[in-house]
Design a protein around this motif. Structure first.
Motif, mmCIF file in Angstrom:
data_model
loop_
_atom_site.group_PDB
_atom_site.id
_atom_site.type_symbol
_atom_site.label_atom_id
_atom_site.label_comp_id
_atom_site.label_asym_id
_atom_site.label_seq_id
_atom_site.Cartn_x
_atom_site.Cartn_y
_atom_site.Cartn_z
ATOM 1 N N UNK A 1 34.749 48.415 39.749
ATOM 2 C CA UNK A 1 36.169 48.425 39.398
ATOM 3 C C UNK A 1 36.923 47.294 40.094
ATOM 4 N N UNK A 2 36.569 47.012 41.311
ATOM 5 C CA UNK A 2 37.278 45.960 42.050
ATOM 6 C C UNK A 2 37.033 44.574 41.468
ATOM 7 N N UNK A 3 36.002 44.441 40.654
ATOM 8 C CA UNK A 3 35.664 43.138 40.079
ATOM 9 C C UNK A 3 36.167 42.977 38.648
ATOM 10 N N UNK B 1 41.524 48.245 27.425
ATOM 11 C CA UNK B 1 40.589 47.125 27.333
ATOM 12 C C UNK B 1 39.850 46.926 28.653
ATOM 13 N N UNK B 2 40.557 47.093 29.780
ATOM 14 C CA UNK B 2 39.901 46.979 31.073
ATOM 15 C C UNK B 2 38.882 48.081 31.302
ATOM 16 N N UNK B 3 39.218 49.311 30.903
ATOM 17 C CA UNK B 3 38.280 50.426 31.064
ATOM 18 C C UNK B 3 37.047 50.211 30.203
ATOM 19 N N UNK B 4 37.258 49.791 28.947
ATOM 20 C CA UNK B 4 36.122 49.571 28.056
ATOM 21 C C UNK B 4 35.266 48.395 28.524
ATOM 22 N N UNK C 1 43.065 46.453 39.152
ATOM 23 C CA UNK C 1 41.875 47.267 38.920
ATOM 24 C C UNK C 1 42.122 48.735 39.235
ATOM 25 N N UNK C 2 42.975 48.994 40.223
ATOM 26 C CA UNK C 2 43.219 50.374 40.603
ATOM 27 C C UNK C 2 43.964 51.130 39.513
ATOM 28 N N UNK C 3 44.809 50.431 38.767
ATOM 29 C CA UNK C 3 45.499 51.084 37.651
ATOM 30 C C UNK C 3 44.504 51.537 36.595
#
Length: 308
Positions: A48-50, A36-39, A58-60
């Motif tokens: 990515x940091x936001x 869900x975060x990637x999408x 975010x790093x994961x």
């Protein structure tokens, strides 16, 4: 489920095909939260940091997206969804081919090149082994603007996305090249990358229906745009795959290949491109590595297939 996240039905379609932990590198964070975060990042183009905190670190999300782009996980997920659609006879195999140019953001430039080999008299900069850790399971090649799919233009760096689409405006295969690369050179690689596995025994499907000779039928034919041209199709091993949607009189050995009914369907691949570019991380390239950007496009294509 937040806005743009996976529904329960979509998650159940993907869950059986996701990688599992080998229990030697620690437990993986919940796949659904990370996906869900990637999408979310693919859809919004946010840095990515936001990423919002509800998606975890975010790093994961970034590292998993980079890993799945490198080892082909996104491509396998897309193929499995396509296989389900093919088993349900839901794919219109009237295939169209085209390309689109994407402007690369300034942050997409500057990827580190591979350190020079000591055997060539070069000096490797940085800590020994650092690059191997920073780029896990990275595909061969890359380095430099051309190796990462960045081409020079008057306005800066550009990338070209070559794709094939079925009759329902859904991407079947994707190829990323520098922005100045001619369409005709990628016509055959785009077709060869079509690979829809069978559910059960049987070889993956790689071509439209039967590749029939030129005639007035609308099934099983490839319709490249005029930009692909006959110069790209003459190199095909399948001599019956001619550009039937091109109105130029000099194409296909000099005779007019224009087919009015086929010409009406040229917009299918263009509509597929519009669907892809609804994702802001696709419409503007932010990824430094070419294979990571290809993974971003593949993830956007996966969402299109899940929603249809």
């Amino acid at each position: 489920m937040g806005r743009g996240g996976l529904t329960d039905v979509e998650w159940e379609r993907l869950r059986p095909f996701l990688p599992v932990s080998n229990r030697r590198c620690g437990r993986w964070r919940d796949h659904r939260q990370v996906i869900d975060g990637i999408l979310h990042r693919v859809r919004t183009g946010v840095q990515w940091r936001d990423l919002p905190e509800r998606f975890g670190p975010w790093k994961t999300a970034y590292e998993r997206h980079r890993l799945w782009s490198a080892d082909g996980t996104w491509e396998r997920l897309l193929q499995q969804v396509q296989a389900e659609a093919d088993a349900a006879d839901d794919i219109d195999w009237d295939v169209s081919v085209d390309s689109t140019i994407v402007r690369a953001h300034q942050h997409a430039a500057g990827a580190r090149t591979d350190p020079p080999s000591a055997s060539k008299g070069g000096w490797a900069r940085g800590t020994p082994g650092r690059d191997a850790v920073a780029e896990p399971r990275r595909p061969p090649g890359g380095g430099g603007a051309g190796g990462e799919g960045l081409g020079r233009s008057r306005g800066g760096f550009t990338t070209k996305v070559h794709l094939s689409a079925d009759g329902r405006c859904r991407p079947l295969s994707l190829v990323v090249t520098p922005g100045q690369r001619a369409d005709c050179t990628q016509f055959e690689p785009v077709l060869e990358k079509i690979r829809v596995p069978r559910i059960g025994p049987g070889r993956p499907r790689k071509s439209p229906t039967a590749w029939p000779p030129i005639r007035r039928t609308a099934t099983g034919r490839v319709a490249p745009t005029c930009a692909n041209g006959a110069s790209g199709t003459r190199s095909l091993r399948r001599p019956t795959a001619w550009p039937l949607a091109c109105a130029r009189a000099h194409e296909v050995g000099g005779h007019r290949a224009f087919d009015e009914e086929r010409y009406k369907k040229r917009n299918t691949v263009e509509r597929a491109i519009n669907k892809l570019k609804n994702a802001r991380a696709v419409a503007t390239r932010y990824d430094k590595r070419g294979y990571v950007y290809l993974g971003t496009i593949t993830a956007a294509a996966l969402v299109i297939w899940l929603h249809t």
